[in-house]
Enzyme design. Structure first.
Site, PDB file in Angstrom:
ATOM      1  N   CYS A 134       0.784  -1.534   0.034  1.00  0.00           N
ATOM      2  CA  CYS A 134       0.365   0.006   0.161  1.00  0.00           C
ATOM      3  C   CYS A 134       0.516   1.600   0.403  1.00  0.00           C
ATOM      4  O   CYS A 134       0.455   2.279  -0.710  1.00  0.00           O
ATOM      5  CB  CYS A 134      -0.901   0.235   1.303  1.00  0.00           C
ATOM      6  SG  CYS A 134       0.052  -0.516   2.905  1.00  0.00           S
ATOM      7  N   HIS A 246      -3.298   6.281   4.202  1.00  0.00           N
ATOM      8  CA  HIS A 246      -1.553   6.532   4.298  1.00  0.00           C
ATOM      9  C   HIS A 246      -1.360   8.164   4.009  1.00  0.00           C
ATOM     10  O   HIS A 246      -1.106   8.027   3.037  1.00  0.00           O
ATOM     11  CB  HIS A 246      -0.716   5.676   3.812  1.00  0.00           C
ATOM     12  CG  HIS A 246      -0.926   4.209   4.616  1.00  0.00           C
ATOM     13  ND1 HIS A 246      -1.671   3.544   5.267  1.00  0.00           N
ATOM     14  CD2 HIS A 246      -0.621   2.683   4.099  1.00  0.00           C
ATOM     15  CE1 HIS A 246      -1.260   2.375   5.315  1.00  0.00           C
ATOM     16  NE2 HIS A 246      -0.554   2.216   4.732  1.00  0.00           N
TER      17      HIS A 246
END
Length: 345
Positions: A134, A246
């Protein structure tokens, strides 16, 4: 006639998000099957306005589906991806299991979708395509247009990664610890090595002999495989008390001059990128704003005065989407849009 899709790991965070995105993007599917382990047979999951009941992975006939998007972990993928691929079904795997296999392409469609053309033309292919980590996915989306323009030599990145990257257990631990602190319950770390509520932990995945963690090594290895093997990457990966999204502080050194203003214009035009960069209060994106969005958001683009041809920027994305489920669906879309697959009989 549309395509037939199986989602393996349909009861997990990413599996549910895959089903959401297939519906949202109106993926051309005639059939969508939710698959999970035997203990989850019959569990209901949402697919758009429909409800699907989970079927057993072990008894499902994959020869009758075109795509299998898999988010069930490395051990399941190690066992099942080759079996599924052998039926002719294309496996798009979200685990780390196949990312570093030289015979398996590691794809971020905005960056290296062209690799799929050669792969799908290979009659000896494994029928497995890997989704990157990710934190790597959002970074390479932002780096690609800049690399094309000025050739990146070196990247130094610090990540601020949400607990959803550690699955449902990570989400539960942050929630329970945060509540517990307010009612004087001592927070007990279980999923994470230290208290995550009101704290940051510079440790994601296992430590390696070099002193890097596996997460940091993944960012280096995957960036080289996806973007350019000549790029040097060093990372410090940190878990932060954020539920979803994130963030990354990225420092880039180029071979050729590239100003912050030129970079801003390139990124505004680049696929998958959304520039929100005003030098004022709130003129940047934080994880709270990126949740549920497809884009990789880029802010704080500025010259690095300490090196020749250097830039700094702040990159934020929904890790369950671009970092996982969305990227997997986009890979299937790229195969279809490039005419690389005939529909199932």
């Amino acid at each position: 006639m549309g395509y037939k899709v199986a989602v393996v790991g349909a009861t997990g965070n990413v599996g549910r998000e895959m089903l959401n995105i297939l519906a949202e993007r109106q993926f051309p599917a005639d059939e969508v099957h939710a698959l999970a382990s035997r203990k989850s047979i019959g569990v209901e999951v949402s697919y758009g306005d429909k409800t699907l009941k989970c079927k057993d992975l072990e008894t499902f006939d994959f020869s009758k589906v075109d795509f299998c998007v898999m988010s069930a972990g490395s051990s399941v993928s190690t066992e099942w991806s080759p079996k599924i691929g052998a039926t002719g079904c294309i496996v798009i795997d979200n685990s780390s299991c196949w990312r570093y296999d030289p015979e398996v392409p590691l794809i971020v469609p905005e960056v290296n979708a062209h690799v799929l053309t050669e792969y799908m033309a290979n009659n000896k292919r494994k029928n497995i395509i890997a989704n990157p980590n990710c934190s790597t996915a959002q970074m390479v989306v932002a780096l690609k247009p800049l690399h094309d323009a000025a050739t990146i030599k070196r990247v130094v990145v610090a990540t601020y990664q949400s607990v959803s990257g550690a699955g449902k257990e990570g989400l539960d631990e942050l929630w329970n610890q945060t509540k517990g602190i307010f009612v004087t319950d001592a927070p007990e770390p279980k999923k994470f090595t230290k208290q995550i509520a009101f704290n940051v932990i510079p440790h994601i995945d296992v430590f390696m002999d070099s002193g890097d963690t596996k997460e940091e090594w993944k960012m280096m290895a995957e960036t080289k495989k996806i973007l350019d093997p000549k790029i040097k990457v060093t990372a410090t990966c940190v878990r932060v008390p954020v539920f979803v999204g994130h963030s990354e502080a990225i420092n880039i050194e180029f071979e050729k001059p590239l100003s912050a203003e030129e970079a801003r214009e390139l990124l505004r035009e680049a696929p998958g990128c959304m520039v929100v960069d005003k030098r004022e209060n709130g003129g940047y994106v934080t994880p709270v704003e990126c949740v549920g969005d497809y884009a990789t958001f880029i802010s704080r683009i500025r010259d690095d005065q300490t090196i020749e041809n250097g830039l700094n920027m702040w990159v934020v994305s929904d890790n369950l989407r671009k970092g996982a489920a969305l990227n997997a669906v986009q890979i299937a879309e790229a195969i279809i849009n490039r005419g690389l697959m005939k529909k199932a009989a």
